[in-house]
Design a protein around this motif. Structure first.
Motif, PDB file in Angstrom:
ATOM      1  N   HIS A 188      48.719  37.042  27.719  1.00  0.00           N
ATOM      2  CA  HIS A 188      48.147  37.717  28.805  1.00  0.00           C
ATOM      3  C   HIS A 188      47.788  39.130  28.741  1.00  0.00           C
ATOM      4  O   HIS A 188      46.730  39.779  28.997  1.00  0.00           O
ATOM      5  CB  HIS A 188      49.097  37.521  29.871  1.00  0.00           C
ATOM      6  CG  HIS A 188      48.815  38.186  31.256  1.00  0.00           C
ATOM      7  ND1 HIS A 188      47.440  38.285  31.828  1.00  0.00           N
ATOM      8  CD2 HIS A 188      49.434  38.968  32.256  1.00  0.00           C
ATOM      9  CE1 HIS A 188      47.184  38.756  33.019  1.00  0.00           C
ATOM     10  NE2 HIS A 188      48.705  39.583  33.145  1.00  0.00           N
ATOM     11  N   ALA A 189      48.580  39.794  27.947  1.00  0.00           N
ATOM     12  CA  ALA A 189      48.609  41.369  27.858  1.00  0.00           C
ATOM     13  C   ALA A 189      47.346  41.513  26.809  1.00  0.00           C
ATOM     14  O   ALA A 189      46.632  42.468  26.961  1.00  0.00           O
ATOM     15  CB  ALA A 189      50.059  41.618  26.869  1.00  0.00           C
ATOM     16  N   GLU A 190      47.305  40.585  25.913  1.00  0.00           N
ATOM     17  CA  GLU A 190      46.231  40.800  24.813  1.00  0.00           C
ATOM     18  C   GLU A 190      44.681  40.754  25.516  1.00  0.00           C
ATOM     19  O   GLU A 190      43.817  41.485  25.448  1.00  0.00           O
ATOM     20  CB  GLU A 190      46.208  40.021  23.785  1.00  0.00           C
ATOM     21  CG  GLU A 190      45.022  40.115  22.661  1.00  0.00           C
ATOM     22  CD  GLU A 190      45.483  39.777  21.260  1.00  0.00           C
ATOM     23  OE1 GLU A 190      44.634  39.861  20.245  1.00  0.00           O
ATOM     24  OE2 GLU A 190      46.232  38.900  21.277  1.00  0.00           O
ATOM     25  N   LEU A 207      44.044  43.886  27.877  1.00  0.00           N
ATOM     26  CA  LEU A 207      43.435  44.915  26.847  1.00  0.00           C
ATOM     27  C   LEU A 207      42.120  44.612  26.456  1.00  0.00           C
ATOM     28  O   LEU A 207      41.052  45.531  26.690  1.00  0.00           O
ATOM     29  CB  LEU A 207      44.477  44.934  25.674  1.00  0.00           C
ATOM     30  CG  LEU A 207      45.706  45.631  25.904  1.00  0.00           C
ATOM     31  CD1 LEU A 207      46.446  45.513  24.598  1.00  0.00           C
ATOM     32  CD2 LEU A 207      45.873  47.048  26.399  1.00  0.00           C
ATOM     33  N   ASP A 208      41.517  43.387  26.054  1.00  0.00           N
ATOM     34  CA  ASP A 208      40.445  42.844  25.734  1.00  0.00           C
ATOM     35  C   ASP A 208      39.545  43.014  27.078  1.00  0.00           C
ATOM     36  O   ASP A 208      38.256  43.603  26.580  1.00  0.00           O
ATOM     37  CB  ASP A 208      40.308  41.533  25.260  1.00  0.00           C
ATOM     38  CG  ASP A 208      39.019  40.996  24.856  1.00  0.00           C
ATOM     39  OD1 ASP A 208      38.437  41.750  23.957  1.00  0.00           O
ATOM     40  OD2 ASP A 208      38.683  39.909  25.470  1.00  0.00           O
ATOM     41  N   VAL A 209      39.869  42.989  28.037  1.00  0.00           N
ATOM     42  CA  VAL A 209      38.785  42.961  29.170  1.00  0.00           C
ATOM     43  C   VAL A 209      38.659  44.517  29.470  1.00  0.00           C
ATOM     44  O   VAL A 209      37.279  44.966  30.045  1.00  0.00           O
ATOM     45  CB  VAL A 209      39.517  42.420  30.501  1.00  0.00           C
ATOM     46  CG1 VAL A 209      38.509  42.686  31.873  1.00  0.00           C
ATOM     47  CG2 VAL A 209      39.696  40.779  30.472  1.00  0.00           C
ATOM     48  N   VAL A 216      41.299  37.978  35.133  1.00  0.00           N
ATOM     49  CA  VAL A 216      41.835  39.287  34.777  1.00  0.00           C
ATOM     50  C   VAL A 216      40.551  40.305  35.351  1.00  0.00           C
ATOM     51  O   VAL A 216      41.168  41.313  36.011  1.00  0.00           O
ATOM     52  CB  VAL A 216      42.008  39.286  33.214  1.00  0.00           C
ATOM     53  CG1 VAL A 216      42.377  40.991  33.114  1.00  0.00           C
ATOM     54  CG2 VAL A 216      43.236  38.310  33.088  1.00  0.00           C
ATOM     55  N   LYS A 217      39.585  39.866  34.867  1.00  0.00           N
ATOM     56  CA  LYS A 217      38.421  40.932  35.241  1.00  0.00           C
ATOM     57  C   LYS A 217      38.489  41.305  36.718  1.00  0.00           C
ATOM     58  O   LYS A 217      38.077  42.418  36.931  1.00  0.00           O
ATOM     59  CB  LYS A 217      37.128  40.442  34.784  1.00  0.00           C
ATOM     60  CG  LYS A 217      35.730  41.214  35.036  1.00  0.00           C
ATOM     61  CD  LYS A 217      34.717  40.763  34.440  1.00  0.00           C
ATOM     62  CE  LYS A 217      33.344  41.597  34.809  1.00  0.00           C
ATOM     63  NZ  LYS A 217      32.084  40.789  34.468  1.00  0.00           N
ATOM     64  N   GLU A 218      38.409  40.111  37.541  1.00  0.00           N
ATOM     65  CA  GLU A 218      38.543  40.301  38.826  1.00  0.00           C
ATOM     66  C   GLU A 218      39.652  41.189  39.455  1.00  0.00           C
ATOM     67  O   GLU A 218      39.335  41.877  40.252  1.00  0.00           O
ATOM     68  CB  GLU A 218      38.531  38.953  39.764  1.00  0.00           C
ATOM     69  CG  GLU A 218      38.466  39.110  41.185  1.00  0.00           C
ATOM     70  CD  GLU A 218      39.033  37.802  41.928  1.00  0.00           C
ATOM     71  OE1 GLU A 218      38.554  37.346  43.010  1.00  0.00           O
ATOM     72  OE2 GLU A 218      39.673  36.845  41.074  1.00  0.00           O
ATOM     73  N   ASP A 219      40.607  40.975  38.628  1.00  0.00           N
ATOM     74  CA  ASP A 219      41.637  41.868  39.051  1.00  0.00           C
ATOM     75  C   ASP A 219      41.668  43.354  38.745  1.00  0.00           C
ATOM     76  O   ASP A 219      41.865  44.210  39.820  1.00  0.00           O
ATOM     77  CB  ASP A 219      43.186  41.360  38.652  1.00  0.00           C
ATOM     78  CG  ASP A 219      43.606  40.058  39.022  1.00  0.00           C
ATOM     79  OD1 ASP A 219      43.211  39.432  40.065  1.00  0.00           O
ATOM     80  OD2 ASP A 219      44.489  39.527  38.483  1.00  0.00           O
ATOM     81  N   LEU A 220      41.264  43.653  37.788  1.00  0.00           N
ATOM     82  CA  LEU A 220      41.010  44.971  37.115  1.00  0.00           C
ATOM     83  C   LEU A 220      39.856  45.586  38.047  1.00  0.00           C
ATOM     84  O   LEU A 220      39.937  46.869  38.233  1.00  0.00           O
ATOM     85  CB  LEU A 220      40.720  44.707  35.737  1.00  0.00           C
ATOM     86  CG  LEU A 220      41.956  44.522  34.756  1.00  0.00           C
ATOM     87  CD1 LEU A 220      41.697  44.641  33.409  1.00  0.00           C
ATOM     88  CD2 LEU A 220      43.485  45.082  35.340  1.00  0.00           C
ATOM     89  N   LEU A 221      38.843  44.896  38.600  1.00  0.00           N
ATOM     90  CA  LEU A 221      37.808  45.608  39.425  1.00  0.00           C
ATOM     91  C   LEU A 221      38.378  45.895  40.664  1.00  0.00           C
ATOM     92  O   LEU A 221      38.054  46.951  41.074  1.00  0.00           O
ATOM     93  CB  LEU A 221      36.520  44.574  39.474  1.00  0.00           C
ATOM     94  CG  LEU A 221      35.865  44.130  38.083  1.00  0.00           C
ATOM     95  CD1 LEU A 221      34.793  43.073  38.259  1.00  0.00           C
ATOM     96  CD2 LEU A 221      35.220  45.603  37.749  1.00  0.00           C
ATOM     97  N   MET A 248      36.268  49.580  31.025  1.00  0.00           N
ATOM     98  CA  MET A 248      37.124  50.237  32.135  1.00  0.00           C
ATOM     99  C   MET A 248      38.027  51.362  31.514  1.00  0.00           C
ATOM    100  O   MET A 248      38.152  51.430  30.361  1.00  0.00           O
ATOM    101  CB  MET A 248      37.926  49.287  32.650  1.00  0.00           C
ATOM    102  CG  MET A 248      37.165  47.939  33.321  1.00  0.00           C
ATOM    103  SD  MET A 248      38.152  46.808  34.117  1.00  0.00           S
ATOM    104  CE  MET A 248      36.898  45.617  34.765  1.00  0.00           C
ATOM    105  N   HIS A 249      38.406  52.280  32.628  1.00  0.00           N
ATOM    106  CA  HIS A 249      39.130  53.582  32.048  1.00  0.00           C
ATOM    107  C   HIS A 249      40.630  53.483  32.372  1.00  0.00           C
ATOM    108  O   HIS A 249      40.879  54.548  32.799  1.00  0.00           O
ATOM    109  CB  HIS A 249      38.319  54.577  32.497  1.00  0.00           C
ATOM    110  CG  HIS A 249      36.747  54.733  31.971  1.00  0.00           C
ATOM    111  ND1 HIS A 249      36.398  55.091  30.717  1.00  0.00           N
ATOM    112  CD2 HIS A 249      35.577  54.498  32.927  1.00  0.00           C
ATOM    113  CE1 HIS A 249      35.241  55.300  30.849  1.00  0.00           C
ATOM    114  NE2 HIS A 249      34.447  55.012  31.892  1.00  0.00           N
TER     115      HIS A 249
END
Length: 330
Positions: A67-69, A72-74, A45-50, A80-81
Motif C-alpha cells: 500500500h505504501a509503495e 508513493l508511486d501514485v 489511491v489516486k481518488e483518495d489523493l485527489l 502530486m506535491h
C-alpha cells in the motif's frame, strides 16, 4: 499557563519545514485488509489523493508494504506535491504482560518478528531512496514502547534501528509514540532522533470537549519542555465519531465533537507552528473488533465511501453531491 511554543522549544523551522496541513493516510475500504493482503487499487489511491490534495500537503504512512509503495508511486506518476513521512510496521520483539488484550509470545515468534522488522527497515531504506524527492522523513515505528502496546520493542533495539537507517539515508528520522514514554523511557532514543513525534488522544483518556484542547497542550508541552532543543511534532491527534463504549463513552463520540476538536486543534497548532498530522483521513472498517461501532473504525474526517463528515463539509461541499450522483448512476 504554558508559555508559547516559539518562546520555549525548538520548532520545525530548524528542519527547514514549512508549517502546512498534515494528515495520516491509510486507504483501506470495505472488504480490504492489510492483514489479509487485500489492498486498494491504483485508481482508489489516486481518488483518495485527489481528494486530500485540496487541503493537505503532508501525508503520514504507517508501513513499507504494497500500500505504501503504491501511494508513493501514485504521487510520483500523477505529479502530486505531497511530502510523505514513511513508517515501519514494527512487530513485537518481546512479550508485554501489561497489554490488556494479550501480548505473550514464544521465543520462536519473537525471533521471526525480529527478522520481519529487519526486513521492514531494509524496505524503508529502499523506498526512501527510490522516492527521495517525496519522502521528507521516516519513522522507526509506531506506538512500540508505550506500556499497553501489543508490539513492544526494546528501546535499545529502536536505537540500533535508527543508527542503521541514518547510515543509509539523509532524511530526518523520528519515532511516533504516545506522549507518556518520551519523558523517561525514551530518553536514550531521543539522543539519536532528529525530531520527536507524539500522539495525543483526549477522548481515549476520558476527557470531554470542555478540556480536550488544554489536555492536548499539556501532553505536547510535557515533552517539548523536556527537550527544549529537539523539535517536537504531533503525528496523531483526532476524535472518533462512533463508539460501542470500549474505551470511549458513546455520547463522547460524534461528528459535532470531532469538528469542534479539529477546529480548536488547528487554530492552536497553526498559531504555534506545530506540525500536526490529524488522525485520520478516511474511516477504516478493517480495524479493531467486528463490532460496527468499534471506535477504531471511525476516526476518519471522511466516511469509508469518501463522503465528508461534518468537519469537512465546508471545505468539500461538492464531494457530497458528486459522490451521491455517482452512486445514483451505479
Amino acid at each position: 499557563m504554558f508559555k508559547k511554543h516559539s518562546d520555549k522549544v525548538a520548532t520545525i523551522s530548524s528542519m527547514k519545514l514549512l508549517h502546512e496541513n498534515a494528515i495520516c493516510y491509510s486507504g483501506y475500504r470495505d472488504g480490504q485488509n492489510p492483514r489479509e493482503g487485500l489492498y486498494p487499487s491504483y485508481d482508489e489511491v489516486k481518488e483518495d489523493l485527489l481528494i486530500l490534495k485540496k487541503n493537505w500537503s503532508y501525508l503520514r504512512l504507517y508501513d513499507c508494504g504494497p500500500h505504501a509503495e503504491l501511494v508513493l508511486d501514485v504521487i510520483k506518476t500523477e505529479k502530486m506535491h505531497f511530502k510523505v513521512m514513511l513508517g515501519v510496521d514494527m512487530a513485537a520483539e518481546m512479550s508485554n504482560p501489561n497489554c490488556p488484550w494479550g501480548a505473550d509470545f514464544s521465543q520462536e515468534v519473537i525471533n521471526a518478528n525480529r527478522q520481519k522488522n529487519c526486513d521492514e527497515i531494509h524496505s524503508m531504506i529502499a523506498l526512501t531512496k527510490k522516492y527521495d524527492d517525496i519522502v521528507f522523513s521516516v519513522s522507526v515505528g509506531n506506538e512500540a514502547s508505550v506500556e499497553w502496546t501489543d508490539h513492544m520493542v526494546p528501546v535499545d533495539s529502536l536505537v540500533n534501528y535508527v543508527k542503521q537507517i541514518k547510515k543509509e539515508i539523509h532524511q530526518p528520522v523520528t519515532f511516533c509514540e504516545n506522549y507518556v514514554p518520551w519523558t523517561y523511557k525514551l530518553e536514550p532514543l531521543v539522543a539519536e532522533l532528529d525530531f520527536i513525534s507524539i500522539h495525543t488522544y483526549p477522548a481515549w483518556e476520558y476527557r470531554t470537549m470542555e478540556d480536550a484542547l488544554e489536555y492536548t497542550k499539556q501532553n505536547y508541552y510535557s515533552v517539548a519542555h523536556h527537550y527544549p532543543d529537539k523539535p517536537v511534532i504531533i503525528t496523531e491527534a483526532g476524535w472518533t465519531t462512533a463508539s460501542n463504549g470500549r474505551g470511549i463513552e458513546p455520547w463522547n463520540a460524534n461528528e459535532v465533537l470531532q469538528a469542534e476538536y479539529y477546529q480548536q486543534l488547528l487554530a492552536w497548532t497553526t498559531e504555534e507552528k506545530i506540525l500536526t498530522f490529524v488522525f485520520e483521513a478516511f474511516d477504516e472498517p478493517w480495524k479493531g473488533s467486528p463490532d460496527k461501532l468499534e471506535p477504531e473504525k471511525h476516526w476518519g474526517l471522511f466516511k469509508v465511501d469518501r463522503t465528508p463528515k461534518l468537519v469537512m463539509k465546508n471545505i468539500y461541499p461538492n464531494e457530497v453531491i458528486n459522490i451521491n450522483k455517482n452512486n445514483a448512476v451505479a
